[in-house]
Design an enzyme around this catalytic site. Structure first.
Site, PDB file in Angstrom:
ATOM      1  CG  HIS A 107       5.120   7.662  -9.770  1.00 59.81           C
ATOM      2  ND1 HIS A 107       4.198   8.671  -9.730  1.00 59.81           N
ATOM      3  CD2 HIS A 107       5.950   7.866  -8.703  1.00 59.81           C
ATOM      4  CE1 HIS A 107       4.451   9.450  -8.685  1.00 59.81           C
ATOM      5  NE2 HIS A 107       5.511   8.982  -8.056  1.00 59.81           N
ATOM      6  CE1 TYR A 122       6.693  11.684  -4.144  1.00 57.73           C
ATOM      7  CE2 TYR A 122       4.697  10.909  -5.233  1.00 57.73           C
ATOM      8  CZ  TYR A 122       6.066  10.828  -5.038  1.00 57.73           C
ATOM      9  OH  TYR A 122       6.812   9.899  -5.731  1.00 57.73           O
ATOM     10  CG  ASP A 169     -19.376 -15.332   9.968  1.00 55.40           C
ATOM     11  OD1 ASP A 169     -18.871 -15.049   8.853  1.00 55.40           O
ATOM     12  OD2 ASP A 169     -20.335 -14.701  10.433  1.00 55.40           O
TER      13      ASP A 169
END
Length: 806
Positions: free
Chosen positions: A219, A247, A537
């Site tokens: 990266h 960013y 469940d």
């Protein structure tokens, strides 16, 4: 005597684990690392440290929140705040969605206009953006400071940290871990070994037969030279320009820039050390400036002050990516005591460490971790090809806007039912889940929309977002199920065969309801953890004295069953999903359609609700269960995969005179919401008790014992309860995770929702204060709009439960 613990890796995760485990009282802890302390050379050593807490996952948001809290206490966090900006209308709408998540999870946030964004971050060109999303409690983690501070606390309690101590082998004996061996031949005996080795973790796992599904990925990160506009030492918020995969953060008078827009570059661990030989640490590859050029051009447009600045340095840092973007946490099923805590970024590190420490020391974490569990993946998802392809896609999508019904585009077609070719011929649009191809709706039913519209059925027009991965055909399919008859492919429902002389006792101890009834009985029941939280469940059918068929939710249930098997060989658990198939046939005309095919009596008196019958339809051996997740007359009809195509054709032909259709998952979801049926993992998780989730009826407190019973007996009344809400506007739709407000205060959040063709409104589940009564008005924030709704008694449709007992 205290358990001996060895942690492999002294990065941000390993140091946090040492701190959290010693805090819980286990102090015989040794932490080893292949590099120096505490700048070890792993991902922590170069991580930019941005902590944005907002996440579509409640669990991940909670893990980040604790990280902020802890690092603040350690004086290793700079709360500069976070700012995400939108340069497209689509992103601006998505920032509203993120703002909704923040309100749902209790994270302070606000939406800003361009001028307000520029006031917070003066380097921004306000003319380039449409608005922004500000989170003032986000900030910069000082990763190395936090790692050392946590290590020092652990050392003060008795832990020891060893530098240049590379673990090369995990030792085992009698089915459990016994210690580790290092590169210099030292052996460290251990009762618990935790692999927190970062992107080296997959290699260590492979050596002991454990697949750790992660891919190390390069990266790009760069730093500018000095920026004159920052000479005054301004503390600017972290900035995300996600429309361009960028960013930013400040380093004094310089700006650091991270970029996800380049092609994903998986790292070859076999050549890693030679590939990084020229860099300062083995987690940093040489910078690739030509790939960074688009990022730099876009950065200069968004931040004009960079126009005359040069890049000063850069590197391609290595981080771990997983097929679904979540961490990999849990204990090796076949080697007790060996745990992994991998693919954890700084953002969630302290939260993960606390949860894993609780899991190891007490047996159950306080927070639900099913999204992060090591065993959440299906078998095919453990293949190197799948892991590599999907992890690369996860890298590409880091900053993409992902719709909640958007499923991976590749690989597809890995699991198909015997009905697949028939479904394609009928124009099925497929979703993917558990690697199965699942029809969402069928183009063959398009003609029903006009027919039903003429009868007064409403087909509201959806907005672009809620109309994505959706068709109004699903409304017709749901309505047709209530008035005629429909076939649903239930093959993807996970099925286990539990057999043996100890099977009944095993299931009785594992589940909450009484499953020890006579053969032919079907029981809805729950799996609880030791804290009384709902792990899953189940539908348990007793087919004979020593044979049960269990309908479950996925691989985590098989893991739980396997870990609790008695050691005497009296119980066998087999996953039979792939070798069998199932069609749900439901609707008021279901009996008219199916009875002529069967010699046995399928009347309500002859074959009652929650009963199972092994019989034949035509010449096909089947197991029929009188259950209905859609709340209609009918059956789940099972057979082996070899008979699947013949079963479809038999039922399809028999249903022609009754105008049978085949219907998809969207209609199915709508109908189950009408009937008040829960979806585990979405509506309820291990953080919820049966009473809170509205499934207390599945708990038989008179049973002598079952896992979680003691916790339920000492539980306090729940403060929040899962409730049905019905939206007032017939054209309003929500999709899940939206905040719910009562009298101006956020009181809960939506879990799942669907449009009801029966009542002509959207029905949703929401976690709300228990004191809120049916009839109470609530508001739901959906993207840029606010809808009103009413809490409704359950079930919304057919409260007398007469439809399923015709």
């Amino acid at each position: 005597m205290q358990p001996r613990v060895v942690i492999i890796g002294a990065g941000i995760v390993g140091t946090a684990l040492a701190d959290e485990i010693t805090r819980l009282g286990w102090t015989d802890v040794t932490v080893t690392d292949r590099g120096p302390l505490f700048r070890t050379g792993g991902s922590t050593s170069h991580a930019p440290g941005l902590v944005f807490q907002t996440n579509g996952s409640k669990t991940m948001a909670e893990l980040a929140r604790y990280t902020v809290q802890k690092f603040t206490e350690l004086e290793a966090f700079d709360p500069v705040g976070g700012l995400e900006v939108a340069t497209t209308p689509h992103r601006w709408t998505d920032l509203h969605r993120r703002h909704g998540w923040a309100k749902s999870w209790g994270i302070e946030s606000r939406l800003l206009d361009p001028q307000e964004c520029a006031k917070l971050h003066p380097l921004l060109d306000p003319d380039r953006i449409l608005g922004g999303y500000h989170t003032p409690t986000d900030g910069l983690a000082l990763a190395l400071t936090a790692a050392e501070a946590q290590a020092r606390r652990a050392i003060a309690r008795g832990a020891r940290f060893l530098a240049y101590c590379e673990v090369v082998e995990i030792l085992r004996g009698d089915g459990r871990v016994t210690g580790v061996r290092t590169a210099d031949g030292q052996e460290f005996p251990a009762d618990v070994v935790i692999c927190a080795a970062g992107f080296w973790g997959a290699e260590l796992g492979r050596a002991v037969g454990l697949t750790v599904p992660l891919v190390p990925m390069a990266h790009q990160f760069a730093k500018t030279g000095p920026v004159p506009a920052l000479d005054g030492g301004e503390r600017l918020p972290m900035l995300r320009h996600q429309d361009a995969d960028l960013y930013y953060r400040t380093y004094g008078d310089r700006i650091g820039i991270g970029y996800y827009g380049h092609d994903p570059r998986p790292v070859d661990m076999r050549t890693l050390l030679q590939d990084t030989a020229s860099e300062s640490m083995p987690s940093m590859l040489p910078f690739t400036p030509e790939e960074f050029e688009p990022a730099w051009r876009e950065s200069q447009r968004l931040l004009p002050a960079l126009g005359a600045i040069e890049l000063a340095e850069g590197f391609d840092g290595i981080f771990s990516f997983t097929p679904d973007g979540f961490p990999i946490l849990g204990e090796h099923r076949d080697m007790a005591g060996l745990w992994v805590a991998e693919a954890v970024w700084v953002t969630h590190s302290a939260g993960v460490a606390r949860a894993v420490a609780e899991w190891i020391v007490t047996g159950t974490p306080e927070i639900d971790l099913h999204e992060c569990d090591l065993y959440r993946f299906e078998d095919a998802a453990h293949s190197p090809d799948f892991i590599r392809r999907t992890s690369m896609q996860a890298f590409v999508e880091v900053y993409d806007i992902i719709h909640p019904h958007q499923y991976r585009s590749a690989p597809r077609g890995l699991r198909t039912s015997p009905f697949y070719s028939r479904q394609k011929a009928l124009g099925a649009y497929f979703f993917e889940g558990g690697l199965w191809e699942r029809p969402a709706w069928f183009d063959a039913n398009a003609h029903l929309t006009a027919e039903l519209a003429a009868q007064g059925v409403d087909f509201p027009v959806r907005d672009e977002w809620s109309g994505s991965f959706y068709s109004p055909i699903s409304i017709a399919e749901a309505r047709w199920t209530r008035t005629h008859v429909a076939m649903y492919d239930m093959t993807p429902l996970t099925r286990y065969e539990v057999s043996g002389s100890g099977a009944a006792a095993f299931l009785q101890q594992l589940t909450t309801n009484d499953v020890g009834k006579k053969p032919g009985a079907v029981t809805y029941t729950l799996l609880l953890d030791y804290n009384g939280g709902i792990r899953s469940d189940l539908t348990v059918a007793r087919l004979s004295d020593q044979l049960f068929q269990v309908g479950a939710n996925g691989p985590l249930d098989f893991d739980w069953f396997t870990r609790h098997l008695p050691g005497d060989g009296s119980v066998t658990v087999r996953d039979i999903t792939g070798g069998t198939c199932c069609l749900g046939v439901w609707g008021p005309k279901a009996r008219d359609m199916v009875q002529p095919l069967c010699a046995d009596d399928l009347s309500h008196k002859g074959f009652g609700y929650f009963r199972a019958l092994r019989t034949h339809l035509g010449s096909i051996p089947v197991t029929m269960m009188r259950v209905s997740y859609v709340g209609e007359l009918g059956w789940e009809i099972y057979t082996t995969a070899e008979h699947g195509a013949a079963l479809w054709d038999l039922l399809w032909d028999a249903g022609a005179e009754h105008r049978v259709i085949t219907a998809g998952r969207i209609a199915f979801n709508s109908l189950r919401l009408e009937k008040g049926y829960r979806s585990w993992g979405t509506d309820m998780t291990a953080e919820h008790t049966p009473e809170a989730a509205g499934v207390g009826f599945a708990v038989r407190h008179s049973k002598a014992s079952f896992i979680g019973k003691a916790a339920l007996e000492s539980a306090v009344p729940p403060q929040k309860t899962l409730r049905s809400v019905v939206l007032d506007d017939p054209h309003a739709v929500v999709l899940g995770k939206e905040p719910v407000t009562i009298d101006g205060v956020v009181a809960g959040y939506i879990t799942s929702a669907g449009y009801s063709a029966t009542i002509g409104r959207c029905i949703a589940y929401a976690w709300l204060p228990t004191a809120v009564e049916p009839g109470a008005q609530v508001q739901i924030d959906y993207l840029t709009q606010t809808f009103t709704a009413r809490v409704h008694a359950e079930p919304v449709v057919d409260p007398e439960m007469s439809l399923i007992r015709r």
